[in-house]
Scaffold this active site. Structure first.
Site, short mmCIF file in Angstrom:
data_model
loop_
_atom_site.label_atom_id
_atom_site.label_comp_id
_atom_site.label_asym_id
_atom_site.label_seq_id
_atom_site.Cartn_x
_atom_site.Cartn_y
_atom_site.Cartn_z
N MET A 1 2.06 6.24 8.01
CA MET A 1 1.22 7.18 7.03
C MET A 1 1.39 8.60 7.45
O MET A 1 1.27 8.89 8.67
CB MET A 1 -0.07 6.69 6.77
N SER B 1 0.78 -1.37 -0.08
CA SER B 1 0.02 -0.04 0.19
C SER B 1 0.95 1.39 -0.11
O SER B 1 0.46 2.34 -0.36
CB SER B 1 -1.01 0.06 1.21
N CYS C 1 -2.20 11.38 0.82
CA CYS C 1 -1.11 10.60 1.14
C CYS C 1 -0.09 11.85 1.82
O CYS C 1 0.24 12.50 1.12
CB CYS C 1 -0.35 10.02 -0.11
N HIS D 1 1.13 -1.11 8.56
CA HIS D 1 2.00 -0.25 7.86
C HIS D 1 3.32 -0.33 8.17
O HIS D 1 3.68 -0.32 9.43
CB HIS D 1 1.63 1.25 7.80
#
Length: 406
Positions: free
Chosen positions: A328, A75, A113, A324
């Protein structure tokens, strides 16, 4: 026998090429495009644009590897960015972000993002989208970014210099170390201005902590926050976790992943993002789910040790159904906003009290974030959140896709 000189009709589609830049931003990578360079039918939102970007990245891929595209089966790298001139006053560039699903033919345009934001300023300068009179000969260029997905202003402080040919260049190499990135690079300070929607509350339920029930799973204390990106914060021990987990501890545990996704889906309903939990299946980018715990020592994924004395708390966060590998950037904004608001679960895990910045531990190491929140007429507002990242061009050239793929 008569022989025809006519050329037989092609039974295949040729490839077309489109100018593109492949960049790392923070702990993510993505393919960047200038809007005007895209095929005309891909310059507007719709199936053609989505199908084009899916093919660029290599999705959908049932093998989860994206071997036939620029994605890397993560991702953090299955991302696309479109930059364009802006008509917003006091801004330099428009920035549109798409989170490309790896296994499904789907792109989520619902959020930003934060990691790739660090690359937007540099890429905009290199693409000629920032006016020359806005770029100093040496020093820092403050690129004013209009983030189109969330309608917010972000300022990227990009270092620049004049080379031997008297041309201004973006400085990309340096000695700034970002945990989760192997090599040092130039520091890019990023400021998220008023990261909460003006017409919505930072805490959508009106509470700093809610009692949150998930059928067949349990009852949890939760902080629901919309800053940077909608995020659900839980206490690690309520999940039977420690907050020091690495990807291998979570991403191979199918029962845990299903539990976390169920919590995220019900949290999306509680935050008003979904009308029904079924909507979570087609909106995997938001909300994010994270868990926090007081500072504790652990071993990072690189093998280096993180001491409890060097951090204020530990945080782990899910992205597109997987833990993650670092954090992020948008979730780091949420962490900063929640940590600097007294009474949230994040603030409590960081020791409570008035805080202006926190250093939190994540799977790859640590990250320092700062924030300023205040209560106005009974409502909490985040005025600004800041952090340091880095960015680097990896490739500039042409990306090829089959002409019949979009």
């Amino acid at each position: 026998m008569n022989q025809s000189n006519s050329t037989p009709k092609q039974s295949f589609a040729p490839q077309i090429s489109v100018p593109a830049t492949y960049m790392r931003g923070g702990t993510s990578k993505g393919t960047f495009f200038k809007l005007a360079d895209l095929p005309e039918r891909c310059q507007v939102a719709g199936k053609a644009r989505d199908h084009f970007l899916l093919r660029v990245v290599g999705s959908p891929d049932p093998y989860d590897k994206q071997i036939d595209g620029l994605g890397n089966g993560s991702s953090s790298t299955s991302k696309a960015v479109i930059l364009s001139p802006t008509d917003k006053a006091d801004h330099d560039v428009n920035y549109l972000f798409g989170q490309v699903n790896i296994a499904k033919p789907m792109i989520d345009w619902s959020g930003n993002c934060g990691n790739l934001t660090a690359a937007v300023g540099a890429c905009a300068i290199n693409m000629g989208l920032v006016a020359a009179d806005r770029i100093p000969a040496n020093g820092i260029c403050a690129v004013r970014i209009w983030q189109e997905n969330i309608g917010k202003t972000i300022i990227a402080h990009v270092p620049v210099y004049t080379d031997d040919n008297q041309k201004v260049q973006v400085q990309e190499t340096g000695d700034f170390v970002l945990d989760g990135v192997t090599f040092p690079a130039a520091e890019v300070k990023v400021e998220f201005i008023d990261p909460v929607d003006g017409d919505s509350a930072m805490f959508p339920t009106g509470n700093l902590v809610d009692k949150f029930d998930v059928p067949n799973i349990g009852s949890f204390d939760a902080t629901f926050i919309s800053a940077g990106i909608p995020t659900i914060f839980l206490k690690a021990d309520d999940l039977g976790l420690t907050g020091t987990e690495l990807q291998s501890d979570v991403n191979s545990d199918t029962n845990l992943l299903a539990k976390l996704e169920a919590i995220r889906a019900h949290g999306g309903v509680a935050m008003g993002l979904f009308k029904d939990i079924s909507e979570a299946q087609t909106r995997q980018h938001t909300p994010k789910l994270a868990w926090v715990a007081p500072s504790t020592s652990y071993m990072a994924s690189s093998g280096s040790s993180v001491s409890a004395d060097d951090i204020d708390l530990v945080v782990r966060a899910m992205s597109m159904g997987q833990l993650h590998h670092a954090m992020m950037g948008t979730a780091a904004v949420a962490i900063a906003a929640a940590a600097t608001t007294q009474g949230t679960l994040v603030n409590q895990a960081a020791g409570a009290g008035e805080l202006s910045e926190v250093r939190f531990g994540h799977p790859s190491g640590t990250l320092l974030v700062g924030g300023k929140t205040e209560q106005i007429d009974g409502c909490w507002q985040a005025k600004k959140v800041s952090m340091s990242r880095s960015a680097r061009r990896i490739m500039v050239g042409q990306v090829f896709v089959p002409a019949d793929s979009f």
